[in-house]
Design a protein around this motif. Structure first.
Motif, mmCIF file in Angstrom:
data_model
loop_
_atom_site.group_PDB
_atom_site.id
_atom_site.type_symbol
_atom_site.label_atom_id
_atom_site.label_comp_id
_atom_site.label_asym_id
_atom_site.label_seq_id
_atom_site.Cartn_x
_atom_site.Cartn_y
_atom_site.Cartn_z
ATOM 1 N N SER A 24 5.683 -0.699 4.931
ATOM 2 C CA SER A 24 4.515 -0.545 5.157
ATOM 3 C C SER A 24 3.554 -0.675 3.974
ATOM 4 O O SER A 24 3.634 -0.072 2.980
ATOM 5 C CB SER A 24 4.130 0.714 5.902
ATOM 6 O OG SER A 24 2.796 0.873 6.238
ATOM 7 N N TRP A 25 2.555 -1.213 4.007
ATOM 8 C CA TRP A 25 1.399 -1.213 3.119
ATOM 9 C C TRP A 25 0.931 -0.070 2.837
ATOM 10 O O TRP A 25 0.401 0.236 1.801
ATOM 11 C CB TRP A 25 0.163 -2.220 3.443
ATOM 12 C CG TRP A 25 0.644 -3.742 3.418
ATOM 13 C CD1 TRP A 25 1.070 -4.506 4.576
ATOM 14 C CD2 TRP A 25 0.782 -4.697 2.386
ATOM 15 N NE1 TRP A 25 1.629 -5.724 4.220
ATOM 16 C CE2 TRP A 25 1.243 -5.876 2.976
ATOM 17 C CE3 TRP A 25 0.707 -4.747 0.932
ATOM 18 C CZ2 TRP A 25 1.473 -7.070 2.213
ATOM 19 C CZ3 TRP A 25 0.724 -5.873 -0.035
ATOM 20 C CH2 TRP A 25 1.267 -6.845 0.884
ATOM 21 N N ARG A 26 1.096 0.828 3.979
ATOM 22 C CA ARG A 26 0.238 2.253 3.760
ATOM 23 C C ARG A 26 1.150 3.036 2.710
ATOM 24 O O ARG A 26 0.683 4.101 2.257
ATOM 25 C CB ARG A 26 -0.028 2.726 4.993
ATOM 26 C CG ARG A 26 -1.025 2.090 5.691
ATOM 27 C CD ARG A 26 -1.088 2.669 7.236
ATOM 28 N NE ARG A 26 0.012 2.474 7.858
ATOM 29 C CZ ARG A 26 0.198 3.117 9.009
ATOM 30 N NH1 ARG A 26 -0.707 3.611 9.850
ATOM 31 N NH2 ARG A 26 1.221 2.685 9.953
ATOM 32 N N SER A 27 2.539 2.632 2.588
ATOM 33 C CA SER A 27 3.386 3.357 1.874
ATOM 34 C C SER A 27 3.386 3.016 0.399
ATOM 35 O O SER A 27 3.971 3.751 -0.289
ATOM 36 C CB SER A 27 4.794 3.136 2.173
ATOM 37 O OG SER A 27 5.023 3.274 3.628
ATOM 38 N N GLY A 29 2.524 2.890 -3.668
ATOM 39 C CA GLY A 29 1.971 3.737 -4.405
ATOM 40 C C GLY A 29 2.708 3.755 -5.714
ATOM 41 O O GLY A 29 2.039 3.553 -7.007
ATOM 42 N N LYS A 160 -3.113 8.972 -6.655
ATOM 43 C CA LYS A 160 -4.387 8.855 -6.250
ATOM 44 C C LYS A 160 -5.381 8.085 -7.242
ATOM 45 O O LYS A 160 -6.093 7.232 -7.236
ATOM 46 C CB LYS A 160 -4.962 9.753 -5.462
ATOM 47 C CG LYS A 160 -4.362 10.127 -4.205
ATOM 48 C CD LYS A 160 -4.912 11.185 -3.271
ATOM 49 C CE LYS A 160 -4.482 11.208 -1.743
ATOM 50 N NZ LYS A 160 -2.991 11.701 -1.877
ATOM 51 N N THR A 163 -4.583 4.716 -8.690
ATOM 52 C CA THR A 163 -4.821 3.794 -7.789
ATOM 53 C C THR A 163 -6.345 3.352 -7.904
ATOM 54 O O THR A 163 -6.667 2.290 -7.835
ATOM 55 C CB THR A 163 -4.532 4.224 -6.374
ATOM 56 O OG1 THR A 163 -3.191 4.677 -6.223
ATOM 57 C CG2 THR A 163 -4.848 3.140 -5.370
ATOM 58 N N ASP A 240 6.516 -2.352 -2.246
ATOM 59 C CA ASP A 240 5.906 -1.543 -3.296
ATOM 60 C C ASP A 240 5.901 -2.328 -4.778
ATOM 61 O O ASP A 240 4.981 -2.440 -5.307
ATOM 62 C CB ASP A 240 6.467 -0.192 -3.425
ATOM 63 C CG ASP A 240 5.622 0.557 -4.490
ATOM 64 O OD1 ASP A 240 4.469 1.134 -4.067
ATOM 65 O OD2 ASP A 240 6.344 0.966 -5.391
#
Length: 437
Positions: A24-27, A29, A160, A163, A240
């Motif tokens: 998932s793109w949301r994962s 990092g 965070k 990013t 990722d």
């Protein structure tokens, strides 16, 4: 690029393996972290100079370099997830020579790199605020800021912030590439492998250099720190990793475009090293105005400070694992692996914080002194050997019984990692020859 070419599909489930999670793109990092840390100001200068000397001719080398780093980072992440062991645990299983090499490397490299990272981060700040303080004191401030940030924050906050800074880097570099109006036909023509006269070593350096540091070894630790600890996360890690080096590729291509359009066409030469980016700032101010030049300095700072805090965190994790493995060997047992990293225990450990202090305070002496000749030689030698060491030990580990059969290297991974290892051996020899003996 890993397991699946040996007769068992990469996505196959076995009785002993947990089911693979959906990517998932949301994962994503850790990949953003490794991309931001691996591309420093020196890499941007090297790419700009490639564009200024050869135009778009070496575009293909930049693309291949990103593919090589995808393979290396994927292999490091695959080892951590497939085995539940850390990379240093794997190195230790290859013999005591790996411990000896790493001990010298992490001491000397950290000492010299600390000063370089602080200076690199200070350069754009002094250019943005020229009358506030001397460059050396800006560098000290950057080092202290990195220390405090990593000391008091765990991986989640660190990711965070990295990013956010990557977003700044991305916007600035892409904006500059668009602003200089690239010739797309010439850019696409540059994807055809061509070696201009006298460019062989330079080309190999472009393939091997951009984003190619000890941070590639730290990728597996960041994967674990994210909470990915077993093979069920393999698809997520691979997505990722690809996003990481797609991002790196965009940075590199954007700066190559700037070098080709802004410098090659006008014959402007940049200084080598990070100060070359200050030369570019002057060119941008003359051509596009002060606002664009200041925007570039903000991107320059984001590029430098992400490398600083990324190394402060990632290499301190490696050092903490190094000491844990030594203690476990002394006690005749096995050190905890991925689960301990995921729990954040390593980030709170004494060795982690001790190495943070080593990266910060002793290098400050180098900011006020010329680097001692002998230290430059040792730093150059141990640093040159790291990338061949990483590539070839990953080939060894991922083709052995240390790795579960379904996650061992396939033909593609073996081919790319072996070619990368040989490339880094050539670059290692060249770097050692170029040292000021």
């Amino acid at each position: 690029m890993g397991g699946g070419s040996n007769g068992t599909g990469a996505g196959a489930e076995t009785a002993s393996a947990p089911p693979l999670r959906k990517a998932s793109w949301r994962s994503i990092g850790p990949g953003v972290v490794v991309a931001a840390t691996g591309v420093g100001a020196g890499d941007l200068v090297a790419t700009l100079i490639a564009g200024s000397r050869y135009g778009y001719t070496l575009m293909w080398a930049a693309v291949i370099g990103c593919l090589v780093k995808i393979s290396l980072a994927e292999a490091a992440g695959r080892w951590h997830l497939a085995t539940g062991r850390t990379l240093f645990d794997g190195w230790r299983s290859l013999g005591p020579w790996t411990t000896g090499y790493f001990a010298v490397y992490v001491a000397v490299w950290g000492f010299v790199y600390g000063a370089a990272a602080m200076s690199s981060s200070a350069l754009p700040l002094q250019a943005l605020f020229p009358d506030v303080m001397d460059l050396k004191w800006w560098a000290v401030l950057c080092g202290l800021a990195g220390l405090v940030f990593v000391w008091f924050n765990r991986y989640a906050v660190f990711e965070k912030v990295m990013t956010l800074l990557v977003g700044v880097m991305f916007v600035v570099t892409v904006y500059l590439a668009v602003r200089v109006t690239p010739h797309l036909g010439e850019a696409f023509a540059g994807l055809a492998p061509v070696l201009p006269d006298g460019s062989l070593i330079y080309t190999l350096g472009l393939i091997g250099g951009v984003g190619g540091t000890i941070t590639l070894a730290a990728y597996g630790y960041w994967v674990n720190a994210k909470g990915w600890t077993d093979a069920s996360w393999m698809r997520v890690m691979r997505l990722d990793n690809r996003v990481a080096y797609l991002t790196t590729g965009i940075f590199v291509i954007a700066m190559l475009v700037v070098g080709a359009e802004l410098l090659h066409s006008t014959g402007v030469a940049l200084a080598t090293g990070d100060k070359g980016l200050l030369d570019l700032t002057d060119v941008l101010a003359d051509r596009y105005g002060t606002a664009t030049a200041k925007l570039f300095l903000i991107g320059f700072f984001a590029t430098s400070i992400t490398s600083l805090i990324g190394v402060w965190h990632g290499v301190s994790l490696l050092f903490a694992d190094f000491t844990a493995q030594l203690r476990a060997r002394g006690a005749g047992g096995a050190a905890a692996g991925a689960e301990e990293v995921a729990a954040g225990a390593r980030e709170k450990s004494l060795p982690f914080r001790a190495y943070l202090l080593w990266l910060t305070f002793p290098p400050m002496a180098l900011l006020f002194l010329d680097q001692p000749f002998g230290l430059v030689i040792v730093y150059g030698v141990v640093g040159a050997f790291f990338m061949p060491f990483l590539a070839l030990t990953l080939v060894w580990l991922l083709n052995s019984s240390r790795t579960p059969a379904e996650w061992r290297n396939g033909r593609l991974s073996n081919g790319v990692l072996t070619a990368a290892g040989l490339l880094f051996v050539v670059l290692c020899v060249q770097q050692v020859r170029d040292l000021p003996w």
